[in-house]
Design a protein around this motif. Structure first.
Motif, short mmCIF file in Angstrom:
data_model
loop_
_atom_site.label_atom_id
_atom_site.label_comp_id
_atom_site.label_asym_id
_atom_site.label_seq_id
_atom_site.Cartn_x
_atom_site.Cartn_y
_atom_site.Cartn_z
N LEU A 142 6.35 3.21 -7.08
CA LEU A 142 8.14 3.62 -6.32
C LEU A 142 9.06 3.32 -8.03
CD1 LEU A 142 8.70 1.79 -3.32
CD2 LEU A 142 8.19 4.24 -3.73
N ALA A 143 8.95 1.84 -8.44
CA ALA A 143 9.45 1.58 -10.02
C ALA A 143 9.21 2.33 -10.70
CB ALA A 143 10.02 0.28 -9.95
N PHE A 144 8.25 2.81 -11.45
CA PHE A 144 7.79 3.74 -12.49
C PHE A 144 8.97 4.63 -12.50
CE2 PHE A 144 5.93 6.18 -15.49
CZ PHE A 144 5.86 5.14 -16.45
N LEU A 145 8.76 5.60 -11.19
CA LEU A 145 8.64 7.46 -10.83
C LEU A 145 10.28 7.23 -10.82
CD1 LEU A 145 7.26 9.41 -11.17
CD2 LEU A 145 5.94 7.44 -10.54
N PHE A 146 11.56 6.32 -10.20
CA PHE A 146 12.60 6.30 -10.00
C PHE A 146 12.95 6.15 -10.92
CE2 PHE A 146 13.12 4.32 -5.56
CZ PHE A 146 12.72 5.17 -5.15
N GLU A 199 21.96 11.40 -3.67
CA GLU A 199 23.44 10.64 -2.11
C GLU A 199 23.40 9.87 -3.49
OE1 GLU A 199 23.80 11.61 0.17
OE2 GLU A 199 21.74 13.43 0.63
N PHE A 200 23.80 8.75 -4.11
CA PHE A 200 23.67 8.17 -4.67
C PHE A 200 24.29 8.28 -5.83
CE2 PHE A 200 21.56 6.58 -1.19
CZ PHE A 200 22.34 6.36 -0.07
N GLY A 201 24.01 8.81 -6.99
CA GLY A 201 23.88 8.86 -8.32
C GLY A 201 22.96 8.30 -9.16
N PHE A 202 22.17 8.73 -10.38
CA PHE A 202 21.35 8.08 -11.17
C PHE A 202 21.63 6.79 -11.47
CE2 PHE A 202 21.77 13.30 -13.31
CZ PHE A 202 21.05 13.48 -12.38
N SER A 203 23.02 6.06 -11.77
CA SER A 203 22.61 4.91 -12.22
C SER A 203 21.92 3.93 -10.89
CB SER A 203 24.44 4.41 -11.87
OG SER A 203 24.77 5.62 -13.29
N ALA A 204 22.43 4.22 -9.94
CA ALA A 204 22.13 3.53 -7.98
C ALA A 204 20.98 3.51 -8.30
CB ALA A 204 22.80 4.10 -7.11
N VAL A 205 19.44 4.89 -8.72
CA VAL A 205 18.07 5.48 -8.29
C VAL A 205 17.75 3.89 -9.38
CG1 VAL A 205 16.35 6.64 -9.04
CG2 VAL A 205 18.42 7.68 -8.22
N ILE A 241 18.49 0.61 -7.99
CA ILE A 241 17.52 0.20 -6.97
C ILE A 241 15.38 0.26 -7.54
CG2 ILE A 241 16.00 1.33 -5.26
CD1 ILE A 241 18.44 2.92 -5.00
N ALA A 242 15.41 0.94 -9.00
CA ALA A 242 14.30 0.28 -9.58
C ALA A 242 13.91 -1.28 -10.61
CB ALA A 242 14.15 2.26 -10.48
N LEU A 243 15.15 -1.37 -11.16
CA LEU A 243 15.20 -2.56 -10.98
C LEU A 243 14.94 -3.34 -10.53
CD1 LEU A 243 17.93 -2.45 -14.20
CD2 LEU A 243 15.86 -2.19 -14.02
N VAL A 244 15.37 -3.03 -8.58
CA VAL A 244 15.76 -4.65 -7.72
C VAL A 244 13.86 -4.72 -7.12
CG1 VAL A 244 15.82 -5.15 -5.03
CG2 VAL A 244 17.72 -4.46 -7.08
N LEU A 245 13.19 -3.35 -7.60
CA LEU A 245 11.59 -3.63 -7.28
C LEU A 245 11.02 -3.76 -8.14
CD1 LEU A 245 11.67 0.24 -5.79
CD2 LEU A 245 11.70 -1.40 -4.62
N TYR A 246 11.69 -3.50 -9.61
CA TYR A 246 10.26 -4.35 -11.05
C TYR A 246 10.76 -5.82 -10.19
CZ TYR A 246 8.80 -0.52 -13.75
OH TYR A 246 8.33 0.60 -13.66
N ALA A 247 11.86 -6.57 -9.99
CA ALA A 247 12.36 -7.77 -10.30
C ALA A 247 11.59 -8.23 -8.85
CB ALA A 247 13.88 -8.26 -10.08
#
Length: 798
Positions: free
Chosen positions: A627-631, A775-781, A784-790
């Motif tokens: 998920l994170a990589f593609l986000f 819905e939320f913008g590129f920054s939000a994506v 979210i990816a950083l949270v998934l990586y963490a």
């Protein structure tokens, strides 16, 4: 032989991926990048499962299996390209015809097949020639990078259907190259020779022709008697089709007054990707023959300004340039992105167009609008944003997923900074009912003005509307009473309605082209009122300001309005629904189902030999990484469109950059692990920390950096983009192989599942990332990816 074949297959696969996006832009209305990336990853995931199950049989026959897979890849590319266009999928029907979702699934699965065979080649090389894995990786990555560059260059020379044959030849060459080392080389060579002859000489002429949707403007126009295609040219920026209609002449003048006294001269229609019609107007030096242009809403700023210096963003075929000359503009800078469009006006049809770009007052600039403004130091009395999309595309919801950096708050801010005191920014849009983009444009302009600390923005705005267009004026300063009077008189004389001007009474709205209510006046008044946020929240459509972080200006979909709008779909309300957003949601569902069927379900047949508890933790780790990589990748593809000027450029550069440097990071992960292992519990923690640091730094710096460097040449911007992507992608390439090595040491039986779970997550994440960005913008994506990586780093530590 192995390395050359790997490079050729990898180059053809990434090029085919980009070619499909270009093709879908032409035959449908959108590049569907999220879907193509998803199905390409599905192919790679499914091939991993297939190889895991059939490894014992394939490994002794490696050369034959590789050569046959490359051969099938070549055949499937051509066959599926043709079959995919013959599926009766019509995106406009998804609102009322559920069967279209079945057709969408068929399209998805048809285009998946070539990627499955390409991935089998690469997967077989990794599985059966493990001693050469680093060199195979290197040539796989080189091929990906070269393929992305190759297809962009080829699309400048060939039509997409002809470029396809080049890619099929690459895959065939890969099959021939490695087939020489196979024990079955003679029968293989015979089949390869037959395929080569078929590709070169025997394919029916119309078999690969692009089947443009019958609902696109080009096909509708070609139904008119005596219309004919006069010329056609293609590039990554668009397929341009010039059409003549001698019997029933074109009369294209958006927003033309219903009581005009003038008739447009002879015109040639120019379609971009089968839609977005503009016209080349016959001009013989007589400005009086252009009188009809003065009776369009686009002419409004010339009622206020006298002999202005003008900047036209999106000059296209030159209609706005003619308008400026007709109104005695002192100087005109015309900016057009597509050099093939300017070639039509300056050379191919220069005599027909009256050599308008040779006029000493006119200077033509080929480049992207935001980039030109960013590097320009000139000030203008008028900046005009041209109306280039078609009314049908604008009104059908086809553009909802298209990123447009021309209508964001940051763009408005930049344009206003280049307007001299008392000058005007003019933007014309199609009029749809109930209003959507007209009000969203005002909302976006107001955001820009408030960020510029304008105390009373109402005094700087004016809007008029005809029966099908509206023109918004934004002044650099407050409108004078004499200017307001000129606006009112201009509108009255042409039976245009005033939608807003400073101190406008409600009674002055909705007088000529009478609507059910004064939608625009009421909406603009509410947006200027004390609670614009409440109005935006309660409005039936999404009209919140567009920004560079959420540049989906044409996205108006609201979930809470869906039940009401769906109830109206059989009573003519289908145009109120954005079908492209519904297709995006449908793609997520079909990607999930396809991933289960071709990746996870076959894997379940493999005997589970790992320790208890390993599956849950390791499975979660690889799922989060997928998920994170593609986000991150999808967010950067969309974000770099602003910098690189076009979606296809961004896809090619960002995709190849991530593939190449993530692969290099993966190749270096072993040495990296050995060096840091004595000091940290998990090397993944350091890699994730690097990803987080670089990504957060880019969130802060990319906006200002893009603004500063946007005026550079395309080649320089592409090289700079790769340099920006390199460190982030390098770090992102490490967590997967580090985790896979750890699994190999402790639970080797889980390796096929690790590949499969990661592939499944990657398949669904491309579409999910697009939804989240809208819905939320590129920054939000990215966050979210950083949270998934963490989260993945925490799991592997345990």
């Amino acid at each position: 032989m192995l390395f050359a074949s790997t490079l050729l297959v990898s180059a053809a696969a990434i090029a085919y991926e980009i070619l499909l996006m270009r093709t879908l832009s032409i035959v449908q209305w959108h590049h569907f990048a999220y879907m193509i990336i998803s199905l390409a990853l599905l192919g790679y995931g499914a091939s991993g499962t297939f190889i895991a199950i059939t490894k014992r049989w394939l490994e002794p026959r490696f050369e034959l299996a590789f050569s046959a897979s490359a051969l099938l890849f070549s055949v499937a590319m051509v066959t599926c390209f043709a079959l995919g266009q013959r599926v009766p999928f019509n995106a406009l029907e998804v609102v009322w015809n559920p069967r279209q979702y079945l057709y969408l699934t068929i399209v998805y699965l048809v285009y998946f097949v070539p990627f499955f065979f390409a991935a089998c080649c690469i997967g077989l090389a990794f599985t059966c020639r493990r001693s050469y894995i680093n060199r195979i990786y290197l040539f796989d990555l080189l091929g990906a990078g070269l393929g992305a560059i190759l297809i962009v260059g080829v699309l400048f020379l060939l039509l997409p259907q002809h470029a396809l044959l080049v890619l099929a030849a690459l895959a065939l060459l890969a099959s021939v190259t490695i087939g020489f080392t196979s024990t079955a080389r003679k029968p293989l060579l015979a089949i390869q020779l037959i395929l080569f002859v078929v590709l070169l000489f025997s394919l029916p002429q119309d078999w690969l022709e692009l089947r443009i949707s019958e609902y696109k403007s080009l096909n509708q126009v070609l139904e008119v008697i005596d219309t004919r295609v006069l010329a056609e040219s293609s590039s990554p920026l668009g397929l341009l089709t010039v059409v003549g209609s001698p019997s029933i002449p074109f009369r294209h003048a958006p927003g033309l007054s219903i009581n005009t006294r003038f008739e447009p001269p002879e015109q040639l229609a120019v379609f971009t990707d089968g839609d977005g019609m503009s016209v080349i107007t016959r001009y013989e030096g007589d400005l009086d023959a252009l009188g009809y242009l003065g009776d369009t809403t686009t002419a409004l700023p010339y009622a206020v300004l006298d002999a202005p210096s003008v900047l036209i963003l999106g000059a296209g075929t030159g209609a706005d340039v003619l308008l400026a000359l007709h109104n005695e503009a002192a100087r005109v800078d015309a900016v057009e992105l597509n050099p093939q469009m300017t070639e039509l006006v300056t050379n191919t049809y220069a005599d027909f167009a009256g050599h308008i770009y040779d006029d000493p007052r006119v200077t033509l600039h080929t480049g992207e609008a935001r980039g030109f403004v960013a590097r320009s130091r000139a000030q203008y009395d008028l900046i005009q944003v041209a109306l280039l999309d078609s009314f049908s595309a604008s009104g059908s919801g086809t553009q909802a997923l298209n990123e447009s950096y021309l209508y964001t708050a940051e763009a408005i801010h930049e344009f206003l900074e280049h307007i001299s005191p008392g000058g005007i920014l003019a933007i014309t849009r199609w009029l749809k009912l109930p209003p959507r983009d007209n009000l969203k444009l005002v909302s976006t302009v107001l955001k820009a003005l408030r960020e510029m600390d304008v105390a009373q923005p109402a005094r700087r705005l004016a809007m008029i509307r005809s029966w099908n267009t509206s023109t918004l004026l934004v002044k650099q300063g407050e409108f004078l009473a004499s200017e307001t009077d000129a606006i009112k008189e201009f509108a009255r004389a042409r039976s245009f309605d005033t939608a807003f001007y400073p101190s406008m009474p409600a009674s002055a709205a909705n007088r000529f082209n009478v609507l059910e209510q004064a939608f625009l006046y009421d909406g603009i008044t509410a947006l200027l009122g004390p609670r614009p946020d409440v109005f935006i929240e309660n409005y039936k459509f999404h009209i919140a300001p567009a920004t560079d972080d959420k540049p989906y200006f044409f996205h108006f979909f609201k979930w809470k309005s869906l039940p009401e709008v769906m109830a109206l779909r059989k009573r003519g309300g289908e145009s109120l629904i954005e079908w492209s957003y519904l297709i995006l949601i449908g793609t997520i569902v079909q990607a999930a189902l396809a991933g289960v069927l071709v990746i996870l379900l076959p894997l379940s047949r493999i005997k589970r030999t790992w320790p208890a508890g390993t599956g849950t933790r390791a499975g979660s780790y690889f799922f989060l990484l997928g998920l994170a990589f593609l986000f991150v990748e999808i967010a950067f593809i969309q974000k770099f469109i602003l910098f690189l000027s076009h979606p296809l450029y961004s896809i090619a550069v960002v995709l190849s950059g991530f593939l190449v440097f993530a692969g290099l990071g993966s190749a270096c992960s072993g040495r990296f692990t050995k060096r840091v292992k004595p000091y940290v519990r998990s090397p993944v923690t350091i890699a994730v920390a690097g990803i987080a640091a670089i990504a957060l730094l880019y969130l802060v710096l990319l906006g200002p950096l893009f603004s500063h460097l946007m005026g550079l040449a395309d080649g320089i911007k592409m090289a700079f983009s790769v340099l920006l992507i390199a460190p982030l992608a390098f770090c992102m390439g490490m967590p997967f192989p580090i985790g896979l090595t750890q699994v190999a040491n402790k639970a080797p039986g889980f390796i096929p599942w690790a590949w499969g779970i990661n592939g499944f997550a990657s398949v669904i994440s491309a579409s999910m990332a697009t939804v989240l960005a809208i819905e939320f913008g590129f920054s939000a994506v990215i966050l979210i990816a950083l949270v998934l990586y963490a989260s993945a780093a925490i799991i592997i530590r345990k």
